[in-house]
Design a protein around this motif. Structure first.
Motif, PDB file in Angstrom:
ATOM      1  N   UNK A  24      -2.388  -9.393  -9.073  1.00 42.28           N
ATOM      2  CA  UNK A  24      -3.187 -10.423  -9.727  1.00 42.28           C
ATOM      3  C   UNK A  24      -3.277 -10.186 -11.231  1.00 42.28           C
ATOM      4  N   UNK A  25      -3.460  -8.926 -11.628  1.00 41.62           N
ATOM      5  CA  UNK A  25      -3.596  -8.638 -13.053  1.00 41.62           C
ATOM      6  C   UNK A  25      -2.320  -8.967 -13.818  1.00 41.62           C
ATOM      7  N   UNK A  59       1.888  -2.776 -22.831  1.00 45.32           N
ATOM      8  CA  UNK A  59       0.605  -2.088 -22.652  1.00 45.32           C
ATOM      9  C   UNK A  59      -0.052  -2.474 -21.334  1.00 45.32           C
ATOM     10  N   UNK A  60      -0.028  -3.783 -21.029  1.00 43.46           N
ATOM     11  CA  UNK A  60      -0.668  -4.258 -19.798  1.00 43.46           C
ATOM     12  C   UNK A  60       0.023  -3.657 -18.572  1.00 43.46           C
ATOM     13  N   UNK A  61       1.351  -3.692 -18.572  1.00 48.74           N
ATOM     14  CA  UNK A  61       2.094  -3.155 -17.429  1.00 48.74           C
ATOM     15  C   UNK A  61       1.831  -1.660 -17.276  1.00 48.74           C
ATOM     16  N   UNK A  62       1.905  -0.934 -18.399  1.00 50.22           N
ATOM     17  CA  UNK A  62       1.696   0.518 -18.336  1.00 50.22           C
ATOM     18  C   UNK A  62       0.296   0.853 -17.856  1.00 50.22           C
ATOM     19  N   UNK A  63      -0.715   0.129 -18.395  1.00 44.79           N
ATOM     20  CA  UNK A  63      -2.108   0.411 -18.020  1.00 44.79           C
ATOM     21  C   UNK A  63      -2.359   0.038 -16.562  1.00 44.79           C
ATOM     22  N   UNK A  64      -1.824  -1.107 -16.155  1.00 46.18           N
ATOM     23  CA  UNK A  64      -2.001  -1.546 -14.766  1.00 46.18           C
ATOM     24  C   UNK A  64      -1.371  -0.562 -13.792  1.00 46.18           C
ATOM     25  N   UNK A  65      -0.161  -0.118 -14.116  1.00 47.06           N
ATOM     26  CA  UNK A  65       0.528   0.812 -13.221  1.00 47.06           C
ATOM     27  C   UNK A  65      -0.157   2.169 -13.191  1.00 47.06           C
ATOM     28  N   UNK A  66      -0.676   2.593 -14.341  1.00 44.01           N
ATOM     29  CA  UNK A  66      -1.383   3.885 -14.376  1.00 44.01           C
ATOM     30  C   UNK A  66      -2.594   3.839 -13.451  1.00 44.01           C
ATOM     31  N   UNK A  67      -3.402   2.786 -13.589  1.00 38.94           N
ATOM     32  CA  UNK A  67      -4.602   2.677 -12.754  1.00 38.94           C
ATOM     33  C   UNK A  67      -4.236   2.477 -11.286  1.00 38.94           C
ATOM     34  N   UNK A  68      -3.178   1.683 -11.035  1.00 35.73           N
ATOM     35  CA  UNK A  68      -2.774   1.460  -9.658  1.00 35.73           C
ATOM     36  C   UNK A  68      -2.240   2.739  -9.038  1.00 35.73           C
ATOM     37  N   UNK A  69      -1.527   3.527  -9.824  1.00 38.77           N
ATOM     38  CA  UNK A  69      -0.995   4.794  -9.308  1.00 38.77           C
ATOM     39  C   UNK A  69      -2.124   5.750  -8.959  1.00 38.77           C
ATOM     40  N   UNK A  70      -3.146   5.812  -9.807  1.00 39.31           N
ATOM     41  CA  UNK A  70      -4.298   6.670  -9.510  1.00 39.31           C
ATOM     42  C   UNK A  70      -4.961   6.246  -8.206  1.00 39.31           C
ATOM     43  N   UNK A 166       5.898 -17.007  -5.366  1.00 39.86           N
ATOM     44  CA  UNK A 166       6.573 -15.802  -4.891  1.00 39.86           C
ATOM     45  C   UNK A 166       5.800 -14.530  -5.214  1.00 39.86           C
ATOM     46  N   UNK A 167       4.838 -14.614  -6.140  1.00 30.71           N
ATOM     47  CA  UNK A 167       4.027 -13.450  -6.469  1.00 30.71           C
ATOM     48  C   UNK A 167       4.800 -12.427  -7.287  1.00 30.71           C
ATOM     49  N   UNK A 168       4.136 -11.326  -7.595  1.00 32.95           N
ATOM     50  CA  UNK A 168       4.800 -10.228  -8.290  1.00 32.95           C
ATOM     51  C   UNK A 168       5.661  -9.488  -7.263  1.00 32.95           C
ATOM     52  N   UNK A 169       6.928  -9.300  -7.606  1.00 31.95           N
ATOM     53  CA  UNK A 169       7.893  -8.760  -6.658  1.00 31.95           C
ATOM     54  C   UNK A 169       8.243  -7.303  -6.976  1.00 31.95           C
ATOM     55  N   UNK A 170       8.966  -6.704  -6.082  1.00 28.49           N
ATOM     56  CA  UNK A 170       9.549  -5.393  -6.344  1.00 28.49           C
ATOM     57  C   UNK A 170      10.899  -5.341  -5.648  1.00 28.49           C
ATOM     58  N   UNK A 171      11.817  -4.556  -6.177  1.00 27.80           N
ATOM     59  CA  UNK A 171      13.196  -4.536  -5.686  1.00 27.80           C
ATOM     60  C   UNK A 171      13.367  -3.429  -4.644  1.00 27.80           C
ATOM     61  N   UNK A 172      13.942  -3.806  -3.515  1.00 28.16           N
ATOM     62  CA  UNK A 172      14.294  -2.824  -2.486  1.00 28.16           C
ATOM     63  C   UNK A 172      15.604  -2.164  -2.910  1.00 28.16           C
ATOM     64  N   UNK A 173      15.533  -0.892  -3.237  1.00 30.69           N
ATOM     65  CA  UNK A 173      16.711  -0.212  -3.786  1.00 30.69           C
ATOM     66  C   UNK A 173      17.841  -0.075  -2.772  1.00 30.69           C
ATOM     67  N   UNK A 174      17.537  -0.212  -1.486  1.00 29.93           N
ATOM     68  CA  UNK A 174      18.576  -0.031  -0.466  1.00 29.93           C
ATOM     69  C   UNK A 174      19.540  -1.211  -0.404  1.00 29.93           C
ATOM     70  N   UNK A 175      19.030  -2.427  -0.645  1.00 32.09           N
ATOM     71  CA  UNK A 175      19.923  -3.584  -0.553  1.00 32.09           C
ATOM     72  C   UNK A 175      19.776  -4.567  -1.710  1.00 32.09           C
ATOM     73  N   UNK A 176      18.879  -4.276  -2.652  1.00 31.24           N
ATOM     74  CA  UNK A 176      18.741  -5.139  -3.821  1.00 31.24           C
ATOM     75  C   UNK A 176      17.881  -6.366  -3.605  1.00 31.24           C
ATOM     76  N   UNK A 177      17.429  -6.607  -2.369  1.00 28.92           N
ATOM     77  CA  UNK A 177      16.563  -7.766  -2.129  1.00 28.92           C
ATOM     78  C   UNK A 177      15.177  -7.506  -2.699  1.00 28.92           C
TER      79      UNK A 177
END
Length: 584
Positions: A24-25, A59-70, A166-177
């Motif tokens: 969402x962020x 900055x937004x991506x880095x901050x969001x990922x940092x907080x999400x990772x924590x 479609x929302x925020x996506x992420x890539x499956x490294x095994x097949x690229x989908x």
């Protein structure tokens, strides 16, 4: 011991919710940049905006990922250890503890990979790395508007359509989908959890001299697993069966697990008759609005409705960032969200299915829920501060406005005042370092005070705290319950009932889950009950209006959040509830 079908369902729900905030962020930030691009006609101005937006996106991506990772690191450890303990007591075996610890580490790495491949859909519906989508969608909007091909409203709506679909996506490294971040995180965590529980069971198998496996059984089984559930297999048979199944047993891609047994010694948990009855009930299913669903098909239809609800919430988030450009979309999406929620409840009830919050409760994950059944993932006030620890008021209002969109079951009378004080007549916020609380409402100056140096400020649930303080503002400026004789008298009657049966109400105080209800019991007993939460006895004694003011605010907040512990108020203090309802 083993994970039950309900527990597996609950874990899936919890993981989906853990990843909701990151998507969402990022979606909101993308839509802010896209909307800004539609307001500019000069090429030079656009170049400056683009450069600023892309730098800000970093900055937004880095901050969001940092907080999400924590957040994820903590969630992974808790969930993996919980699943391991459900499979076998870890304290009894050091090697099992080592297995669990190893899987915690590898699962953290897996979900870090999920976050490291963020992507989103462009106007054409194709998926690109998320930074590229910032540039591509902004370029599209500027080009279409500056050339006169489209109005800002048309261009922004077109640019954000695929994003929220479609929302925020992420890539499956095994097949690229590509898949949604929530789904990929869920798949990664559940897969590693399945491997961990299988490894633990295999050790039990070898240590215990077992020679076979029994597959669990549950209602509404998928067709590919139904013929095999509830049955026992030798080691060789089980290995051969699992090798030819597309979805292997024990991977938690379904709700089946297998545990080690000694053939001829351990009796099956299910008889052939019971398994046949399960299959008959699955086929019988339910007919809803003229269409027949097997029990399994009904669960899939329920998941489709849940996905539609999540997608609609994404649309609301996008439309909010579009401001006036998305005002029509915002209204229609809010209406659609209410309709989808209503349909979801109707279908689930007709099919006899647990809704998402109930699945969490059935899994024993109720502690992850707010009293109203929504997930206990509050927006800590500490995440809404800027430099120097000051509250970022604009961000706080935006965050709270988005929260209000989720309150589809809240009474309209409450929502009118909360939206009015958030969007039409915004409440003023002022820092007060002397305040003996994270937040408080000042009725004289008509503003909310906050103390960022208070030890509880950073972890305070801003959504609940802000609702409570806005309830005070509603009371002071409108309802004036503390001046209403009937309301005050009803409080006196309820207080007498509590003090006359202090021992019984002490048990009630221990039974309720809601901190809001605990504070009401504290108020009615003038702090004499040990509720474990609430204002101290000195607070209730300091002025005559403290009790009615706080009880109004707590009732308002509980009603807004559809707090299940309102049952206790209505059952134990019907007169108080009746007079509260009359106030506004």
């Amino acid at each position: 011991m083993a994970l039950t079908p309900d527990e597996i369902d609950g874990l899936r729900e919890l993981i989906l919710a853990v990843y909701g905030p990151v998507t969402e962020e990022l979606l909101r930030d993308l839509c802010r940049c896209i909307t800004a691009a539609g307001q500019i006609s000069s090429g030079d101005e656009y170049k400056l905006l683009l450069a600023k937006s892309l730098a800000g996106a970093d900055d937004v991506i880095a901050d969001t990922l940092r907080r999400q990772t924590d957040l994820t690191d903590d969630a992974v450890e808790q969930l993996m250890r919980w699943a391991a303990e459900k499979t076998a007591p870890l304290e009894e075996n050091e090697s099992l503890r080592n297995i669990a610890e190893a899987y915690v580490k590898v699962t953290r790495k897996e979900v870090a990979n999920v976050l490291g491949q963020l992507a989103a859909a462009d106007v054409d519906g194709r998926v690109y790395p998320i930074k590229d989508v910032y540039r591509r969608t902004m370029d599209y909007v500027f080009r279409e508007v500056s050339s006169g091909t489209k109005t800002p409203e048309e261009a922004v709506r077109r640019a954000t359509l695929r994003l929220w679909q479609r929302g925020i996506r992420t890539v499956d490294r095994s097949d690229g989908r590509t898949f949604s971040v929530e789904f990929m995180a869920q798949r990664a965590i559940m897969a590693k959890m399945g491997e961990m529980t299988t490894a633990i069971n295999e050790k039990h198998h070898d240590d215990g001299g077992c020679d076979g496996w029994e597959i669990s059984a549950h209602s509404a089984s998928a067709p590919d697993h139904e013929p095999y559930q509830g049955r026992q297999y030798s080691d060789k048979e089980y290995k051969r069966l699992n090798s030819r199944l597309q979805r292997r047993i024990g991977t938690l891609s379904c709700k089946h697990i297998a545990w080690p047994i000694k053939l001829g010694v351990d009796s099956p948990q299910w008889t052939n008759e019971q398994l046949a009855e399960m299959a008959r009930e699955n086929a019988k299913g339910v007919t809803y609005e003229g269409r027949h669903y097997t029990q399994y098909e009904a669960t899939q239809q329920q998941k489709a409705l849940e996905n539609s609800i999540r997608q609609c919430k994404d649309r609301i988030a996008a439309a909010q960032e579009e401001g006036k450009l998305g005002s029509g979309e915002l209204r229609s999406s809010r209406i659609l969200l209410r309709q989808l929620n209503a349909e979801y409840k109707r279908f689930s009830a007709a099919a006899g299915l647990r809704t998402a919050p109930e699945r969490l409760r059935a899994a024993g994950l109720g502690r992850a829920l707010r009293p109203d059944g929504t997930l206990e993932m509050p927006r800590p006030a500490g995440t809404l501060t800027g430099s120097g620890g000051k509250l970022d008021v604009e961000e706080a209002r935006k965050s709270y406005s988005a929260y209000l969109d989720t309150l589809t079951d809240a009474p309209e009378k409450n929502m009118v005042w909360l939206r009015y004080f958030t969007e039409k007549n915004p409440t003023e916020y002022m820092e007060d370092g002397t305040l003996d609380a994270p937040f408080a409402y000042d009725p004289v100056e008509d503003r909310i005070l906050y103390n960022p140096r208070h030890p509880q400020f950073s972890t305070t649930d801003f959504e609940m705290a802000n609702t409570h303080e806005l309830a005070h503002r509603t009371d002071v400026l409108n309802a004036q319950g503390y001046k209403n004789k009937a309301f005050v008298d009803a409080i006196s009657d309820a207080s007498k009932a509590v003090l006359d049966n202090a021992e019984g109400f002490q048990r009630v105080a221990q039974a309720v889950r809601s901190d809001l209800m605990k504070d009401i019991l504290s108020a009615l007993s003038s702090g004499r009950l040990d509720t474990g939460f609430g204002h101290k006895a000195e607070y209730w004694a300091k002025n005559s209006e403290a009790v009615p003011l706080e009880i109004f605010a707590e009732l308002f907040t509980m009603e807004t959040r559809n707090d299940s512990d309102l049952f206790f108020v209505k059952k134990l203090f019907p007169g108080l509830w009746k007079e509260y309802q009359k106030l506004f």
